[in-house]
Scaffold this motif. Structure first.
Motif, mmCIF file in Angstrom:
data_model
loop_
_atom_site.group_PDB
_atom_site.id
_atom_site.type_symbol
_atom_site.label_atom_id
_atom_site.label_comp_id
_atom_site.label_asym_id
_atom_site.label_seq_id
_atom_site.Cartn_x
_atom_site.Cartn_y
_atom_site.Cartn_z
ATOM 1 N N VAL A 178 0.827 -1.207 0.000
ATOM 2 C CA VAL A 178 0.000 0.000 0.000
ATOM 3 C C VAL A 178 0.861 1.256 0.000
ATOM 4 N N HIS A 179 2.057 1.140 0.579
ATOM 5 C CA HIS A 179 2.896 2.327 0.748
ATOM 6 C C HIS A 179 4.135 2.301 -0.135
ATOM 7 N N CYS A 180 4.148 1.412 -1.144
ATOM 8 C CA CYS A 180 5.314 1.373 -2.027
ATOM 9 C C CYS A 180 5.310 2.598 -2.952
ATOM 10 N N VAL A 181 6.499 3.029 -3.329
ATOM 11 C CA VAL A 181 6.641 4.201 -4.198
ATOM 12 C C VAL A 181 6.736 3.731 -5.649
ATOM 13 N N PRO A 182 5.837 4.231 -6.518
ATOM 14 C CA PRO A 182 5.871 3.802 -7.923
ATOM 15 C C PRO A 182 7.224 4.070 -8.579
ATOM 16 N N ASP A 183 7.595 3.184 -9.496
ATOM 17 C CA ASP A 183 8.813 3.328 -10.300
ATOM 18 C C ASP A 183 10.102 3.237 -9.486
ATOM 19 N N CYS A 184 10.002 2.773 -8.248
ATOM 20 C CA CYS A 184 11.206 2.558 -7.437
ATOM 21 C C CYS A 184 11.578 1.080 -7.483
ATOM 22 N N PRO A 185 12.863 0.758 -7.327
ATOM 23 C CA PRO A 185 13.257 -0.660 -7.327
ATOM 24 C C PRO A 185 12.546 -1.420 -6.211
ATOM 25 N N ASP A 186 12.272 -2.685 -6.458
ATOM 26 C CA ASP A 186 11.610 -3.502 -5.447
ATOM 27 C C ASP A 186 12.507 -3.664 -4.224
ATOM 28 N N ASP A 187 11.890 -3.624 -3.048
ATOM 29 C CA ASP A 187 12.659 -3.805 -1.818
ATOM 30 C C ASP A 187 12.969 -5.285 -1.615
ATOM 31 N N GLY A 188 13.808 -5.557 -0.629
ATOM 32 C CA GLY A 188 14.249 -6.926 -0.379
ATOM 33 C C GLY A 188 13.127 -7.865 -0.002
ATOM 34 N N PHE A 189 12.124 -7.357 0.719
ATOM 35 C CA PHE A 189 11.037 -8.241 1.124
ATOM 36 C C PHE A 189 10.179 -8.635 -0.069
ATOM 37 N N THR A 190 9.932 -7.703 -0.973
ATOM 38 C CA THR A 190 9.162 -8.022 -2.185
ATOM 39 C C THR A 190 9.873 -9.104 -2.993
ATOM 40 N N LEU A 191 11.187 -8.971 -3.160
ATOM 41 C CA LEU A 191 11.944 -9.968 -3.915
ATOM 42 C C LEU A 191 11.917 -11.331 -3.213
ATOM 43 N N ALA A 192 12.036 -11.319 -1.882
ATOM 44 C CA ALA A 192 11.999 -12.586 -1.138
ATOM 45 C C ALA A 192 10.622 -13.223 -1.212
ATOM 46 N N CYS A 193 9.573 -12.394 -1.232
ATOM 47 C CA CYS A 193 8.212 -12.932 -1.356
ATOM 48 C C CYS A 193 8.007 -13.625 -2.695
ATOM 49 N N ARG A 194 8.672 -13.147 -3.724
ATOM 50 C CA ARG A 194 8.586 -13.821 -5.027
ATOM 51 C C ARG A 194 9.236 -15.197 -4.960
ATOM 52 N N MET A 195 10.315 -15.304 -4.191
ATOM 53 C CA MET A 195 10.936 -16.616 -3.970
ATOM 54 C C MET A 195 9.989 -17.524 -3.203
ATOM 55 N N LEU A 196 9.337 -16.961 -2.180
ATOM 56 C CA LEU A 196 8.370 -17.733 -1.395
ATOM 57 C C LEU A 196 7.218 -18.200 -2.274
ATOM 58 N N LEU A 197 6.755 -17.330 -3.144
ATOM 59 C CA LEU A 197 5.655 -17.675 -4.048
ATOM 60 C C LEU A 197 6.034 -18.856 -4.935
ATOM 61 N N ALA A 198 7.223 -18.807 -5.525
ATOM 62 C CA ALA A 198 7.672 -19.902 -6.378
ATOM 63 C C ALA A 198 7.797 -21.195 -5.586
ATOM 64 N N THR A 199 8.338 -21.096 -4.361
ATOM 65 C CA THR A 199 8.479 -22.278 -3.511
ATOM 66 C C THR A 199 7.120 -22.855 -3.148
ATOM 67 N N ALA A 224 1.039 -13.098 -4.426
ATOM 68 C CA ALA A 224 1.266 -12.838 -5.855
ATOM 69 C C ALA A 224 0.719 -11.472 -6.257
ATOM 70 N N ALA A 225 -0.484 -11.147 -5.778
ATOM 71 C CA ALA A 225 -1.085 -9.854 -6.104
ATOM 72 C C ALA A 225 -0.286 -8.707 -5.485
ATOM 73 N N ASN A 226 0.164 -8.902 -4.241
ATOM 74 C CA ASN A 226 0.874 -7.829 -3.537
ATOM 75 C C ASN A 226 2.240 -7.530 -4.140
ATOM 76 N N VAL A 227 2.883 -8.544 -4.722
ATOM 77 C CA VAL A 227 4.232 -8.321 -5.278
ATOM 78 C C VAL A 227 4.208 -8.195 -6.801
ATOM 79 N N GLY A 228 3.013 -8.129 -7.379
ATOM 80 C CA GLY A 228 2.894 -7.901 -8.815
ATOM 81 C C GLY A 228 3.115 -9.115 -9.687
#
Length: 268
Positions: free
Chosen positions: A189-210, A233-237
């Motif tokens: 909800v508080h992410c800044v558009p067009d900014c690089p993904d933070d570490g938690f977002t990237l780790a959540c993508r790993m969790l999603l794949a797992t 999946a929805a939260n991390v795009g």
């Protein structure tokens, strides 16, 4: 809690002091410092236990469910304030990460990492329900969320360490994904558009794949896991690229579980 006379602020301050110690580098500490460190982590993970909100409950069943829920929310709000004011989070995340990395080096599952994420998710839920007012424009749960958002990269490192140590138990995987669904919703909800993904977002993508790889079977727990995975999946795009696999897994559920999962996924 009795040691701190049921003072949450005092307890959080004591725990912060213990967690700030590094058993691997500190000199002149007792030989069992690592065990004390682990006990402090365990104590922190138990801070959201409902019984702590009712320390003087003596079998009085007259209180309504609404009253009990109100007391619990009040306690969790006080806990949010204590975590922020004592700086507990600043010591907790590095301590939990160091403990998870130590477990990984020893070839064992993370004993506290997933519990820390569950604790933070419970407090994040309080932030979702908090509303600023003229009398309190920045309630403790909202301040807690602001502090946690600033530490999204540390949060991601902790989740990566937990995933690296393995998550074979279905119940633990479900709890981990549900926790991350809550946390990622609060951060998204508080992410800044067009900014690089933070570490938690990237780790959540790993969790999603797992999770999508490991998820199988039948029953309400699997349905809950699939809804949580869809939320992550929805939260991390990543919902669109995960949709086919999610629908495949939902289609393999029993009719009632599949219907409930599809209904929740549609609402998401």
């Amino acid at each position: 809690m009795e040691f701190a006379n049921h003072d949450v602020l005092c307890l959080c301050a004591l725990l912060r002091g213990l967690l700030a110690l590094n058993p691997d580098t500190a000199q002149g500490l007792p030989h069992d410092t690592a065990e004390i460190h682990g006990a402090a982590l365990k104590a922190v993970c138990g801070l959201t236990a409902p019984e702590l909100a009712f320390p003087h409950a003596g079998g009085t069943e007259e209180e309504s469910i609404e009253q009990q829920n109100r007391l619990l929310h009040c306690y969790l709000e006080v806990l949010c304030a204590a975590v922020v004011e004592t700086g507990l989070l600043e010591a907790l995340l590095p301590a939990a990460l160091a403990h998870a990395q130590r477990d990984l080096a020893l070839g064992r599952e993370s004993t506290h990492g997933w519990r820390v994420l569950a604790l933070l998710a419970a407090l994040m839920l309080e932030a979702d329900a908090a509303e600023p007012s003229a009398g309190d424009p920045s309630p403790p749960p909202l301040r807690f969320r602001e502090v946690l958002i600033c530490r999204a990269d540390q949060l991601g490192s902790l989740l990566e360490a937990v995933l690296a140590s393995g998550c074979p138990e279905p119940a633990r995987l479900k709890e981990l994904v549900v926790s991350c669904a809550i946390l990622s919703a609060g951060l998204a909800v508080h992410c800044v558009p067009d900014c690089p993904d933070d570490g938690f977002t990237l780790a959540c993508r790993m969790l999603l794949a797992t999770g999508l790889d490991l998820c199988c079977g039948q029953g309400p727990d699997v349905a809950t896991l699939l809804v949580a995975l869809a939320t992550v999946a929805a939260n991390v795009g990543d919902l669109e690229i995960s949709r086919a696999r999610l629908q495949e897994l939902i289609g393999g559920l029993h009719a009632d579980d599949s219907r409930r999962a599809r209904a929740r996924l549609t609402r998401r």
